[in-house]
Every structure is written in structure tokens, then in C-alpha cells.
Design a protein around this motif. Structure first.
Motif, PDB file in Angstrom:
ATOM      1  N   PRO A   1       0.824  -1.209   0.000  1.00 12.19           N
ATOM      2  CA  PRO A   1       0.000   0.000   0.000  1.00 12.19           C
ATOM      3  C   PRO A   1       0.860   1.262   0.000  1.00 12.19           C
ATOM      4  O   PRO A   1       1.881   1.316   0.694  1.00 12.19           O
ATOM      5  N   GLU A   2       0.433   2.267  -0.760  1.00 10.79           N
ATOM      6  CA  GLU A   2       1.178   3.529  -0.845  1.00 10.79           C
ATOM      7  C   GLU A   2       1.305   4.171   0.539  1.00 10.79           C
ATOM      8  O   GLU A   2       2.334   4.753   0.890  1.00 10.79           O
ATOM      9  N   LEU A   3       0.218   4.014   1.299  1.00  7.87           N
ATOM     10  CA  LEU A   3       0.202   4.586   2.643  1.00  7.87           C
ATOM     11  C   LEU A   3       1.319   3.994   3.503  1.00  7.87           C
ATOM     12  O   LEU A   3       2.047   4.716   4.197  1.00  7.87           O
ATOM     13  N   VAL A   4       1.459   2.665   3.436  1.00  5.45           N
ATOM     14  CA  VAL A   4       2.492   1.983   4.221  1.00  5.45           C
ATOM     15  C   VAL A   4       3.879   2.395   3.739  1.00  5.45           C
ATOM     16  O   VAL A   4       4.780   2.644   4.546  1.00  5.45           O
TER      17      VAL A   4
ATOM     18  N   LYS B   1      -5.087  10.991  -7.318  1.00  6.37           N
ATOM     19  CA  LYS B   1      -5.865  10.423  -6.214  1.00  6.37           C
ATOM     20  C   LYS B   1      -4.957   9.919  -5.099  1.00  6.37           C
ATOM     21  O   LYS B   1      -5.211  10.154  -3.925  1.00  6.37           O
TER      22      LYS B   1
ATOM     23  N   SER C   1      -3.345  11.886  -2.225  1.00  8.01           N
ATOM     24  CA  SER C   1      -4.102  12.195  -1.005  1.00  8.01           C
ATOM     25  C   SER C   1      -3.567  11.399   0.186  1.00  8.01           C
ATOM     26  O   SER C   1      -3.770  11.795   1.329  1.00  8.01           O
ATOM     27  N   TYR C   2      -2.877  10.278  -0.076  1.00  9.22           N
ATOM     28  CA  TYR C   2      -2.303   9.509   1.043  1.00  9.22           C
ATOM     29  C   TYR C   2      -1.227  10.315   1.777  1.00  9.22           C
ATOM     30  O   TYR C   2      -0.945  10.049   2.938  1.00  9.22           O
TER      31      TYR C   2
ATOM     32  N   PHE D   1      -1.465  12.926   2.979  1.00  9.00           N
ATOM     33  CA  PHE D   1      -2.165  13.498   4.128  1.00  9.00           C
ATOM     34  C   PHE D   1      -1.647  12.904   5.446  1.00  9.00           C
ATOM     35  O   PHE D   1      -1.486  13.627   6.430  1.00  9.00           O
ATOM     36  N   VAL D   2      -1.337  11.590   5.472  1.00  4.47           N
ATOM     37  CA  VAL D   2      -0.923  10.968   6.732  1.00  4.47           C
ATOM     38  C   VAL D   2       0.443  11.439   7.204  1.00  4.47           C
ATOM     39  O   VAL D   2       0.761  11.312   8.387  1.00  4.47           O
TER      40      VAL D   2
ATOM     41  N   MET E   1      -6.507  17.110   0.566  1.00  2.00           N
ATOM     42  CA  MET E   1      -7.150  16.418   1.684  1.00  2.00           C
ATOM     43  C   MET E   1      -6.717  17.006   3.029  1.00  2.00           C
ATOM     44  O   MET E   1      -7.533  17.238   3.912  1.00  2.00           O
TER      45      MET E   1
END
Lengths: 216, 220
Positions: A60-63, A154, A157-158, A160-161, A168
Motif C-alpha cells: 500500500p502507498e500509505l504503508v 488520487k 491524497s495519502y 495526508f498521513v 485532503m
């Protein structure tokens, strides 16, 4: 927080989102295009390219962002201490993996004959790739590249974390300041849709028109 | 590695939630996506305009925005409370449906225009032809696209951690904070996702090899 200030916040969000998307798209292009050709014409390296694609498409991109920003950034404050850089870096590598796949398909679409024809005219392999293959590969891959760009907008937006001021994050800050949970997120959704929609469709129609023009 | 053993229950629980959301999303999305695809092709102008807006919203905006809208905006507008977990399940199903509609529609249209005629000519009704002739083939063709959708859905479920839902990512978030082994924790997290997605992609490949229709290969 008055309306003008909110507007400025959102404008900053839009420009940050666009910058991350464009930079990571270009990073993905400069890595992805050579990878696709290496994968096609140097069979020995195919394993490595596949592994690279698997890793960056399977996490995941977030991870990945948290891994590089919080984890690697702890030991390498430069450059991974910078949230904007880290987000662009992660999305760029992810995009390279995707774009490598897109170009691989396009190379196959253009066909082996073009390469053989170019070589038979006496062009070197590098010349035939640069002069003959790449111009056609781009036309074949426009729809894929269009949706890849939309995906980057899109996925930015990750960021953001890790606190990058993307749309976002700005919407979240406005919500915290104004206690209005409705408008900021609705505006954010509309902005993202506006940023992704036109370019992807335009590239798609341009690509198919160009393809027809050239009789491909 | 001992810090992982200590936190094993946390990791397992998180992993199970991630798998649950993904599986629910992919199957509910398949059902809804199929209905949307049929509605778009055979439903007339008004229905397909409505479906276009639906798809444009769910494919055009990031999953984080959709999650925040379902958890903050909708409850505020209707003065209700929505359990974030339920909201999460729903958003992933609706989101996946928007993507799967595209794949299924592509598969139905690309190959089976003439099969509709054939079905009608042997006396089947339109719905019968869709259910018995077109769908079984379309769903077999769509498997590779489905496998991609599964991967990207799994990856986007990581966004649940932002809402404080205890999925795999959020499990490692708390492990990283508590153990101070930030880098190791995130690497471990990345590896777990990678293994899970690789295994599932392999399974999809095997199923596709078994189920694919010989001679028909399209990319949707």
C-alpha cells in the motif's frame, strides 16, 4: 478563519497536489520507460524488473510513505525527513512500476516487425529504440498514461498521513478551524474529480485519434 | 523479532479485518458492479446517466475522501451516527463496484454483441440471455482485471487506519509507537501486505488458467 483564508488554503492544496502528481509522474516515466525496454530486450534482467514491479505494486502507498518517512527518515533525515520529497519519491517509484507495465504492453502493441525493420536499415539497437520505437510506444500508451496520472492525483491524497498540504490535508485543517464537517470534504471531493477527469479523457481521445491518423 | 511475537494477537486481528474488508468489498462490488454494468448497457438513457455520475464520483475521488465523507459528512448532514467500521465496509464495496462495472461492461460488450442476437433467436428472453449466456462468459473473461482490482482494493484498505479502525496498517502503527522499532515495524508491515497480495495474485492466475475461454483474450 475567514473565507479568503480558506480559499488560499485550498489553492495551496491544489498546487501541492499537482506538484506531487506531476513530479512523481515524471519520475515514474524516467524510470519506467527504460525498465520496459530493458525487460523486453534484455531477457536476463527481466527477473529484476519483475521483482521491482511486484514490490512496488504489492505494498500500500500509505504503508510505503510511513515506512520511508517515519522509518527510513529516522536514519536518513536527508532527504527522507522531508514529507513532500518522501511522498513524491514513493509515488514516483510506484508509478515507475505501473508505467513499466504500460510501456511493456505498448512495445508489444507496436510489434517486433518495427524493430526488425529499423535494424535492417542499419540503425543500431539504441537508435531504433529512440527513433522508431519510442515515438510509437507513446501513442500506444496514452490511455494508460492518462489513467496513471489520474491515479497519482488520487493517491497523492495519502500524503495526508505524513502532513503534506495536499487538498485532503487542507480540507482537514479547514474542518478543524471552522468546525464545519460538510463543506471542506465535499469541496475536496469535487476538486479531486475536476483534477482527474479532464486530462484522462482528453489523453484517451487524443491517443485514439492519433493512432487512427497514423494507421496503427 | 521478539517485539513481533509479543504483538502477534494485534497483528493477527488487524490482518483478519483487512482480509474481511477486502473480501466483502470485492464480492459485494462484483454483485453491484454486475448490476450496474447490465443497467448501463440495457437500462436506457436515464439509468446510464445516473450510473455515469456514480462511477465518476467513486473513480474520480480518492478513497480517503470517500471514507471521510461517509464518516463525517453524511452523519452531519442527516444528524445520525455511522459506525466507522460499517462505513468502511460500505465504502469499499461501493468503490469497488464502480471499478468492476467498467471491467464487466467491457467484457460483456467486446465479445458478446452477437451472442445477444443468438440468444434471442433461439427463443430466450433478454434477461435469460444475459443471465445464462452472456454473464457466465463475461465473468470468466474478467478474471485478470478482477485480480488487479483485488490488489488495488487490498492496498487502499490501508486508508482505514486513518479513521482509527484496527486494520493491519493501524496494528503496525501502534507497534511502531510502542516498541520504538519504527523501521522494522513498517518493513514487516510492508512484507505482510506483499506476501498476501502475491499469494492472492497467484491464486487468481491459477483460477484464470482453469476457467479461461480458449481463443478469447481481451484486455479490459
Amino acid at each position: 478563519m475567514d473565507l479568503v483564508q480558506q480559499l488560499l488554503y485550498m489553492l495551496q492544496g491544489i498546487s501541492t497536489t499537482l506538484l506531487i502528481s506531476i513530479f512523481s509522474f515524471l519520475l515514474g516515466l524516467t524510470i519506467g520507460l527504460p525498465l520496459a525496454f530493458i525487460r523486453t530486450y534484455e531477457r536476463g534482467f527481466a527477473v529484476f524488473v519483475d521483482a521491482f514491479e511486484k514490490v512496488f505494486r504489492g505494498i500500500p502507498e500509505l504503508v510505503l510513505m510511513l515506512l520511508f518517512y517515519r522509518g527510513v527518515g529516522l536514519f536518513l533525515a536527508f532527504p527522507f525527513g522531508d514529507a513532500f520529497f518522501t511522498a513524491t519519491f514513493v509515488l514516483g517509484l510506484r508509478s515507475a512500476a505501473n508505467q513499466s507495465q504500460i510501456f511493456k504492453g505498448a512495445i508489444r502493441g507496436v510489434g517486433e516487425e518495427q524493430m526488425v525493420a529499423a535494424r535492417s536499415l542499419g540503425l543500431s539497437r539504441l537508435q531504433s529504440i529512440l527513433r522508431v520505437m519510442i515515438p510509437q510506444v507513446f501513442i500506444f500508451s496514452t490511455p494508460g498514461l492518462g489513467s496513471e496520472y489520474a491515479l497519482l492525483v488520487k493517491d497523492s491524497s495519502y500524503a495526508f498521513v505524513i502532513g503534506v498540504p495536499v487538498i485532503m490535508e487542507q480540507a482537514d485543517r479547514i474542518r478543524k478551524a471552522t468546525y464545519d464537517p460538510v463543506i471542506p470534504y465535499i469541496v475536496a471531493a469535487i476538486l479531486y474529480i475536476l483534477l482527474t477527469f479532464p486530462l484522462a479523457t482528453w489523453l484517451d481521445t487524443w491517443g485514439s485519434r492519433k493512432k487512427k491518423q497514423l494507421g496503427l | 523479532m521478539s517485539f513481533l511475537a509479543e504483538n502477534l494477537p494485534l497483528i493477527v486481528d488487524g490482518f483478519i479485518l483487512t482480509i474481511e474488508v477486502t473480501l466483502f468489498g470485492i464480492f459485494a462490488g462484483l454483485g453491484l458492479g454486475t448490476i450496474l454494468a447490465i443497467g448501463d448497457i440495457y437500462g436506457g438513457k436515464i439509468v446510464s446517466t445516473f450510473i455515469r455520475f456514480y462511477v465518476e464520483f467513486f473513480r474520480g475521488s480518492p478513497i480517503i475522501v470517500q471514507l471521510f465523507i461517509s464518516v463525517y459528512v453524511i452523519p452531519a448532514m442527516f444528524q445520525t451516527l455511522i459506525d466507522p467500521i460499517i462505513a468502511g465496509f460500505l465504502v469499499f464495496a461501493l468503490n469497488s463496484a464502480a471499478y468492476q462495472k467498467g471491467y464487466i461492461k467491457g467484457a460483456m460488450q467486446a465479445v458478446f454483441e452477437d451472442q445477444m442476437q443468438a440468444g434471442l433467436s433461439v427463443g430466450m428472453s433478454k434477461p435469460q440471455t444475459i443471465v445464462y449466456v452472456i454473464l457466465p462468459q463475461a465473468l470468466r473473461i474478467v478474471i485478470p482485471a478482477w485480480s488487479n482490482e483485488f490488489c488495488s482494493l487490498t492496498k487502499s484498505t490501508a486508508a482505514l487506519s486513518i479513521l482509527g479502525i484496527r486494520d493491519l496498517t493501524s496494528a503496525f502503527q501502534s507497534i511502531a509507537i510502542r516498541s520504538f522499532r519504527v523501521l522494522e515495524a513498517w518493513i514487516m508491515c510492508a512484507i505482510l501486505y506483499l506476501i498476501w497480495i502475491t499469494i492472492m495474485t497467484k491464486i487468481f492466475d491459477i483460477v484464470y488458467e482453469k476457467k479461461k475461454i480458449p481463443g478469447i483474450e481481451i484486455s479490459v
